[in-house]
Design an enzyme around this catalytic site. Structure first.
Site, PDB file in Angstrom:
ATOM      1  N   GLU A   1       0.862  -1.248  -0.049  1.00 33.76           N
ATOM      2  CA  GLU A   1      -0.013   0.141  -0.101  1.00 33.76           C
ATOM      3  C   GLU A   1       0.990   1.302  -0.142  1.00 33.76           C
ATOM      4  O   GLU A   1       2.097   1.176   0.606  1.00 33.76           O
ATOM      5  CB  GLU A   1      -0.792   0.164   1.264  1.00 33.76           C
ATOM      6  CG  GLU A   1      -2.026   1.093   1.195  1.00 33.76           C
ATOM      7  CD  GLU A   1      -3.162   0.991   2.491  1.00 33.76           C
ATOM      8  OE1 GLU A   1      -3.518   1.932   3.071  1.00 33.76           O
ATOM      9  OE2 GLU A   1      -3.070  -0.113   2.987  1.00 33.76           O
TER      10      GLU A   1
ATOM     11  N   GLU B   1      -3.388  10.905   3.067  1.00 33.69           N
ATOM     12  CA  GLU B   1      -4.287  11.091   3.752  1.00 33.69           C
ATOM     13  C   GLU B   1      -4.455  12.384   4.245  1.00 33.69           C
ATOM     14  O   GLU B   1      -3.387  13.060   4.587  1.00 33.69           O
ATOM     15  CB  GLU B   1      -4.492  10.098   4.741  1.00 33.69           C
ATOM     16  CG  GLU B   1      -4.672   8.709   4.398  1.00 33.69           C
ATOM     17  CD  GLU B   1      -4.582   7.628   5.555  1.00 33.69           C
ATOM     18  OE1 GLU B   1      -5.595   6.802   5.699  1.00 33.69           O
ATOM     19  OE2 GLU B   1      -3.452   7.453   6.105  1.00 33.69           O
TER      20      GLU B   1
ATOM     21  N   TRP C   1     -14.108   9.089   5.042  1.00 39.12           N
ATOM     22  CA  TRP C   1     -14.961   8.215   5.967  1.00 39.12           C
ATOM     23  C   TRP C   1     -14.394   8.863   7.451  1.00 39.12           C
ATOM     24  O   TRP C   1     -13.849   9.761   7.619  1.00 39.12           O
ATOM     25  CB  TRP C   1     -13.952   6.878   6.182  1.00 39.12           C
ATOM     26  CG  TRP C   1     -12.682   6.940   6.315  1.00 39.12           C
ATOM     27  CD1 TRP C   1     -11.666   7.273   5.327  1.00 39.12           C
ATOM     28  CD2 TRP C   1     -11.835   6.396   7.556  1.00 39.12           C
ATOM     29  NE1 TRP C   1     -10.228   7.108   6.075  1.00 39.12           N
ATOM     30  CE2 TRP C   1     -10.508   6.565   7.260  1.00 39.12           C
ATOM     31  CE3 TRP C   1     -12.163   5.719   8.719  1.00 39.12           C
ATOM     32  CZ2 TRP C   1      -9.498   6.285   8.314  1.00 39.12           C
ATOM     33  CZ3 TRP C   1     -11.292   5.544   9.787  1.00 39.12           C
ATOM     34  CH2 TRP C   1      -9.840   5.824   9.239  1.00 39.12           C
TER      35      TRP C   1
ATOM     36  N   THR D   1      -7.819   5.229  16.869  1.00 45.80           N
ATOM     37  CA  THR D   1      -7.997   5.738  15.431  1.00 45.80           C
ATOM     38  C   THR D   1      -8.767   7.025  15.762  1.00 45.80           C
ATOM     39  O   THR D   1      -8.514   7.996  15.068  1.00 45.80           O
ATOM     40  CB  THR D   1      -9.152   4.601  14.880  1.00 45.80           C
ATOM     41  OG1 THR D   1      -8.495   3.511  14.787  1.00 45.80           O
ATOM     42  CG2 THR D   1      -9.333   5.331  13.491  1.00 45.80           C
TER      43      THR D   1
END
Length: 431
Positions: free
Chosen positions: A115, A119, A200, A211
């Site tokens: 990956e 972000e 999201w 998170t």
């Protein structure tokens, strides 16, 4: 390990997702459809290159491009490419979504969970994050880095990831902000990847504490809707063939098979395509086909003249590794991870550089919104015998005529490398 790094590690592990069929654990995974071309998308209408995952939330297209909106708790609108690239460049011109706990994502991911990420956290209007993972390993915390950017939530900026065999470079508005060498001990992404983008709520109360803290705190859904905007995406694949598949379960680039093509089989054309598309130009079927013919002649002449050491090119990675001093999380639908580093010295059997699956691209429409100065990325020389192919100082703002000259110069570089006195004449006759 600091408290913050611990929380970032928890965040990465929490949002990790598994591929529907992981080639490292299954021998029956389907082959990946190859892009093997280049395109620019302005999203004035739904795109044939991307699939709407039909997640809750809204995706809208207009003359200004794409908007992806999180309207309520549980929303996660997402677009996924219907193609894979095997090394290449991806670029997005976008504005991130504001809002505490809101995360905007643009990333590449493979079926075996390699990956490369970009972000944006909605509560931070001063920086963006780059990150990478290898083979789904989330046991380390120090891959992420933070990069200053001016008002990413109100201003369109150009963000680019150039994924090469020897290194990956992240760019902001044409300036390199991070280089990840293929010598990293965290593992290096090296398998076919698809492109994904979406928004999201990292701050949703159902998420892990790490998170939520990484995302800037709990999401206040009373402030919805939250919207990210994309006015342009440019993609070019460095490889050729109709599909990419895993020859074994090693997860190494050497195991990747390009049906009717080759890894790095269209590198030269990809650089010219990218320069043209990032400057608002068009890539036509004729342009791609002509370049394929040129590469094929070069390959054929090279092979018949001297076998080119059994048609192999040794690609040696750069010797220094990139250190990650900051921390970040993986994206929402993305997974994460890192395993052992791939081999620094490798060989590739590149027999002919033909583009099996050419892709026609649309003319790019510039958004009327405030846009920062945008410049394509700079191509640096590799420290290997592929140097002859990668020997362009920069493709920034390259016109069509300049692109043709670059092709000729590259051909001369190949000639010098392999001692083919007749190759430039063949190439010039085709041009």
């Amino acid at each position: 390990m600091s408290v913050r790094k611990n929380l970032l590690l928890l965040a990465s592990a929490t949002v990790a997702t598994a591929a529907s069929c992981n080639p490292l654990t299954s021998t029956s995974c389907p082959a990946n459809t190859a892009l093997a071309g280049s395109f620019s998308e302005d999203f004035t209408s739904s795109s044939s290159y991307f699939t709407d995952e039909k997640m809750p939330g809204s995706i809208e297209y207009s003359s200004d491009g794409l908007s992806m909106t999180l309207n309520k708790q549980g929303d996660n609108p997402t677009l996924t490419s219907n193609f894979y690239i095997m090394y290449g460049k991806v670029e997005v011109v976008m504005k991130a979504a504001p809002g505490q706990g809101i995360v905007s994502s643009f990333f590449l991911q493979s079926d075996d969970l390699d990956e490369l990420d970009i972000e944006w956290v909605g509560s931070d209007d001063t920086q963006f994050q780059s990150n990478y993972f290898s083979k789904g390993d989330t046991t380390t915390y120090d891959r992420g880095q933070f990069h200053p950017v001016s008002e990413p939530e109100t201003t369109f900026h150009n963000y680019t990831m150039e994924w090469g065999m020897d290194k990956t470079t992240w760019y902001l508005d044409g300036t390199a902000v991070r280089v990840l060498e293929n010598t990293t001990t965290e593992g290096y992404p090296q398998t076919p990847m698809y492109l994904k983008m979406g928004i999201w709520a990292g701050g949703d109360p159902s998420n892990a504490e790490g998170t939520i803290e990484w995302a800037g705190g709990l999401t206040d859904y009373s402030q919805a809707p939250f919207t990210m905007y994309i006015s342009k995406v440019v993609v070019t694949d460095y490889s050729t063939g109709s599909e990419y598949s895993y020859g074994d379960q090693s997860g190494s680039w050497e195991s990747i098979e390009c049906k009717d093509g080759a890894i790095y089989g269209r590198y030269q054309q990809a650089l010219m395509d990218f320069a043209e598309l990032t400057n608002g130009g068009n890539i036509t079927e004729a342009t791609v086909s002509s370049a394929s013919s040129t590469s094929e002649v070069a390959s054929s002449t090279t092979s018949s003249s001297s076998d080119v050491a059994s048609s192999t090119s040794e690609v040696v990675s750069s010797s220094s590794s990139s250190s990650s001093s900051s921390s970040s999380s993986s994206s929402s639908s993305s997974s994460s991870s890192s395993s052992s580093s791939s081999s620094a010295a490798v060989t590739t059997t590149s027999t002919k550089a033909t583009t099996s699956s050419t892709t026609s691209a649309k003319a790019t429409t510039t958004s009327s919104s405030k846009v920062s100065s945008v410049a394509p990325t700079t191509v640096e020389k590799s420290s290997s015998s592929v140097e002859a192919v990668e020997n362009t100082a920069s493709v920034s703002h390259t016109s069509s005529s300049q692109a043709v000259k670059i092709a000729s110069d590259m051909a001369n570089g190949i000639t010098a490398s392999f001692g083919l006195a007749t190759l430039p004449l063949l190439l010039l006759s085709l041009l």
